[in-house]
Design an enzyme around this catalytic site. Structure first.
Site, PDB file in Angstrom:
ATOM      1  N   GLY A   1      -8.045 -15.824   0.597  1.00  0.00           N
ATOM      2  CA  GLY A   1      -8.470 -14.927   1.000  1.00  0.00           C
ATOM      3  C   GLY A   1     -10.137 -14.856   1.045  1.00  0.00           C
ATOM      4  O   GLY A   1     -10.848 -14.379   1.949  1.00  0.00           O
TER       5      GLY A   1
ATOM      6  N   GLU B   1     -10.560  -5.061  10.105  1.00  0.00           N
ATOM      7  CA  GLU B   1      -9.466  -4.170   9.998  1.00  0.00           C
ATOM      8  C   GLU B   1      -8.683  -4.531   8.645  1.00  0.00           C
ATOM      9  O   GLU B   1      -8.303  -3.603   8.047  1.00  0.00           O
ATOM     10  CB  GLU B   1      -8.652  -4.404  11.305  1.00  0.00           C
TER      11      GLU B   1
ATOM     12  N   ILE C   1      -7.498  -7.974   5.682  1.00  0.00           N
ATOM     13  CA  ILE C   1      -7.326  -9.377   5.366  1.00  0.00           C
ATOM     14  C   ILE C   1      -6.078  -9.166   4.433  1.00  0.00           C
ATOM     15  O   ILE C   1      -5.718  -8.404   3.591  1.00  0.00           O
ATOM     16  CB  ILE C   1      -8.248  -9.707   4.503  1.00  0.00           C
TER      17      ILE C   1
ATOM     18  N   ASN D   1      -6.876   0.016  -5.232  1.00  0.00           N
ATOM     19  CA  ASN D   1      -6.635  -1.531  -5.018  1.00  0.00           C
ATOM     20  C   ASN D   1      -7.694  -2.304  -5.817  1.00  0.00           C
ATOM     21  O   ASN D   1      -8.547  -2.831  -5.357  1.00  0.00           O
ATOM     22  CB  ASN D   1      -6.525  -1.828  -3.437  1.00  0.00           C
TER      23      ASN D   1
ATOM     24  N   GLY E   1      -4.991 -15.229  -5.019  1.00  0.00           N
ATOM     25  CA  GLY E   1      -5.811 -15.971  -6.208  1.00  0.00           C
ATOM     26  C   GLY E   1      -5.989 -17.269  -6.085  1.00  0.00           C
ATOM     27  O   GLY E   1      -6.476 -17.631  -6.958  1.00  0.00           O
TER      28      GLY E   1
ATOM     29  N   GLU F   1       0.931  -1.037  -0.097  1.00  0.00           N
ATOM     30  CA  GLU F   1       0.091  -0.095  -0.020  1.00  0.00           C
ATOM     31  C   GLU F   1       0.933   1.294   0.045  1.00  0.00           C
ATOM     32  O   GLU F   1       0.398   2.225   0.120  1.00  0.00           O
ATOM     33  CB  GLU F   1      -0.935  -0.161   1.287  1.00  0.00           C
TER      34      GLU F   1
ATOM     35  N   TYR G   1     -14.042  -7.779  -3.384  1.00  0.00           N
ATOM     36  CA  TYR G   1     -15.408  -7.605  -2.701  1.00  0.00           C
ATOM     37  C   TYR G   1     -16.567  -7.405  -3.454  1.00  0.00           C
ATOM     38  O   TYR G   1     -17.692  -7.812  -2.979  1.00  0.00           O
ATOM     39  CB  TYR G   1     -15.116  -6.342  -1.925  1.00  0.00           C
TER      40      TYR G   1
ATOM     41  N   GLY H   1      -7.303 -18.734  -3.221  1.00  0.00           N
ATOM     42  CA  GLY H   1      -8.633 -18.992  -2.381  1.00  0.00           C
ATOM     43  C   GLY H   1      -8.422 -18.810  -0.826  1.00  0.00           C
ATOM     44  O   GLY H   1      -9.364 -18.754  -0.046  1.00  0.00           O
TER      45      GLY H   1
ATOM     46  N   VAL I   1      -3.104 -11.518   2.497  1.00  0.00           N
ATOM     47  CA  VAL I   1      -2.538 -13.038   2.143  1.00  0.00           C
ATOM     48  C   VAL I   1      -1.316 -12.583   1.338  1.00  0.00           C
ATOM     49  O   VAL I   1      -1.188 -11.556   0.681  1.00  0.00           O
ATOM     50  CB  VAL I   1      -3.740 -13.418   0.951  1.00  0.00           C
TER      51      VAL I   1
END
Length: 160
Positions: free
Chosen positions: A98, A84, A86, A125, A94, A26, A132, A96, A88
């Site tokens: 997450g 807050e 997730i 992002n 990619g 990020e 989502y 599974g 990975v």
């Protein structure tokens, strides 16, 4: 391929590594000021303020993903679960992990009688936004995040 479980205090060094990996992704690695000691006290002390799930790779037992959540109270909706983060690790995205983590947090939301769950996603992002959207999540516009750091509050309140 993966298994999920509640996080333990001994997982925290790896959890903090994943948090730092997320901060790097990020573009804000310098903003991580959390420490193992803070995470131990805040998650495993006498008054825990967060919950934690870890995702392990079955072949190695390595923790490759985490979900950190806590509860908040909405004056409009009541008790809410706040996701807050997730995280990975990049090499496992990619595959599974997450989805397993997100599904587990949704189940926790229902188990604990929450009226729903909330989280944030950075507007740039795209992989996370698309993840989502697969769930039909409502991505809200029009709200700005606000915060003050502890040193700023001390200065404002003149408490040293």
């Amino acid at each position: 391929m993966y298994s999920l479980r509640e996080g333990k205090i001994e997982d925290l060094p790896r959890v903090l590594e994943l948090i730092k990996e997320l901060a790097l992704y990020e573009k804000a690695p310098e903003q991580v000021t959390n420490t193992l000691e803070m995470m131990e006290k805040d998650g495993f002390g006498p008054n825990p303020v967060y919950g934690l799930y870890v995702c392990e790779k079955n072949t190695t037992g390595e923790i490759i993903g985490i979900a950190i959540y806590y509860y908040r109270y909405s004056t409009w909706k009541g008790k809410r679960l706040y996701l807050e983060d997730i995280v990975v690790t990049e090499s496992e995205r990619g595959n599974g992990a997450g989805k397993l983590l997100f599904d587990r947090v949704m189940a926790k939301c229902l188990e604990d009688g929450c009226t729903g769950m909330m989280w944030q996603v950075l507007d740039w992002n795209e992989p996370a936004i698309n993840f989502y959207k697969k769930y039909g999540a409502y991505l809200e516009a029009g709200w700005l995040n606000a915060h003050l750091q502890d040193y700023e509050i001390k200065k404002l309140l003149d408490v040293g």
